[in-house]
Design an enzyme around this catalytic site. Sequence first.
Site, PDB file in Angstrom:
ATOM      1  N   GLU A 278       1.126  -1.144   0.031  1.00 45.07           N
ATOM      2  CA  GLU A 278       0.148   0.336   0.314  1.00 45.07           C
ATOM      3  C   GLU A 278       0.909   1.124   0.335  1.00 45.07           C
ATOM      4  O   GLU A 278       1.859   1.137   1.061  1.00 45.07           O
ATOM      5  CB  GLU A 278      -0.348   0.102   0.929  1.00 45.07           C
ATOM      6  N   GLU A 283      -2.579  11.077   3.219  1.00 41.01           N
ATOM      7  CA  GLU A 283      -3.610  10.865   4.065  1.00 41.01           C
ATOM      8  C   GLU A 283      -3.784  12.446   5.307  1.00 41.01           C
ATOM      9  O   GLU A 283      -2.198  12.585   5.879  1.00 41.01           O
ATOM     10  CB  GLU A 283      -3.826   9.595   4.916  1.00 41.01           C
TER      11      GLU A 283
END
Length: 399
Positions: A278, A283
Amino acid sequence: MSNFDSNMMKDLSLFGTIFLGLLLVQCQPDDAPAVVPEVSFPINISAEETEDNRVFEFPVVMNQSTTRDVILYYETRPLTAEADLDYIPVSDSLIIRCGTASANIQVEIIVDEFVEEDEEFRLVLTGSTNAILAGGVQEAIGTIRNDDSVIAVTQEGHTSAESYPGKTLVWSDEFNGNAIDLENWTYDLGASGWGNQELQNYTSNSDNAYVANGNLMIVAKEQGISYTSARLKSIGLQEFQYGRIDVRAVLPFGQGIWPAIWMLGDNFPTAGWPACGEIDIMEVIGSSPSTTHGTIHFGADWTQHNYVGQGTSLTSGQTFADEFHVFSIEWDANGITWLLDDSPFYSVSPNVVGSQPYPFDHPFFFILNVAVGGQWPGYPDATTTFPQFMAIDYVRVFQ
Ligand SMILES: [Ca+2]
Ligand SMILES: [Ca+2]
């Protein structure tokens, strides 16, 4: 003069005497003892932001008719509503002629087509002549209730280069059409209560994800006691190994809001997470809206999950909700570097995974989402406002 005319003149004269008498009773000269009424300002106004309600009328009430002209001094003051953006500010005086006991003060609101929170302003009576403000300074609240659904997005902010030396644009979605391009994107649905204990229910509804004014809009909405949002992914549609990836976006903000621009390995359906790898390009935890995090997750299986990452922050109180920023990675066989507005802030090389397998050497697909709640961001509270949106101007891949 006829008899008829003569009678009419007598009537007019009598009427005039009575009328003058009324005036004398009601409006006295300045040196006569005055009746000083008490003024109150009892009604808050709450109305939708529509043309029909463009003028908010606040009633002023006096406990008795005045015998002199009363002057009231008043002004608007902002609360959550902003002067000149949500309403026309006023600072003025109102003359209430003797013999009357009520009046209205008008405030004009600004009607637009864009979604806003319900917003409030104060209308304050600051002083009076020939009247007493009952209980001191009097105020009423005006509440402008949102009636719009169109989200306004600034065009301001950082823009990245359209080309890089030695690289070619191999794919982009500029979101300049009228709809989400289903050759690039599909939807994750559901997700309430997934592994991160998120609250949102992801939908494919056009009010949770749509293309408008050159941007992909992902909108998190509060619907009763639950939340809806959207999560788009390019799995099986657009997958890339290596390159310079640029994503230009305006982000949502607030406690419990969690936008992300990220990638998973294309073997996710077979190898599972985190073995597929990932890459979190961006974020942001909405309660810290000035800090973006770049992270990778890896590990041979779920029990060996590991991650490394680093954040970088905007300065001077700016947030990622204020205007566009460009979130990038430069990814090749030597590792991954994260950039914010073209400035590198974190790098990893393949040896970062230690004894775990290095999964960042095969094609990955994109995921774009706004989560609500979860173990990392926590949960929305009274300070969180909805709707919250992420606007993405483009996703570009150069190799
Ligand atoms: Ca509006
Ligand atoms: Ca665009």
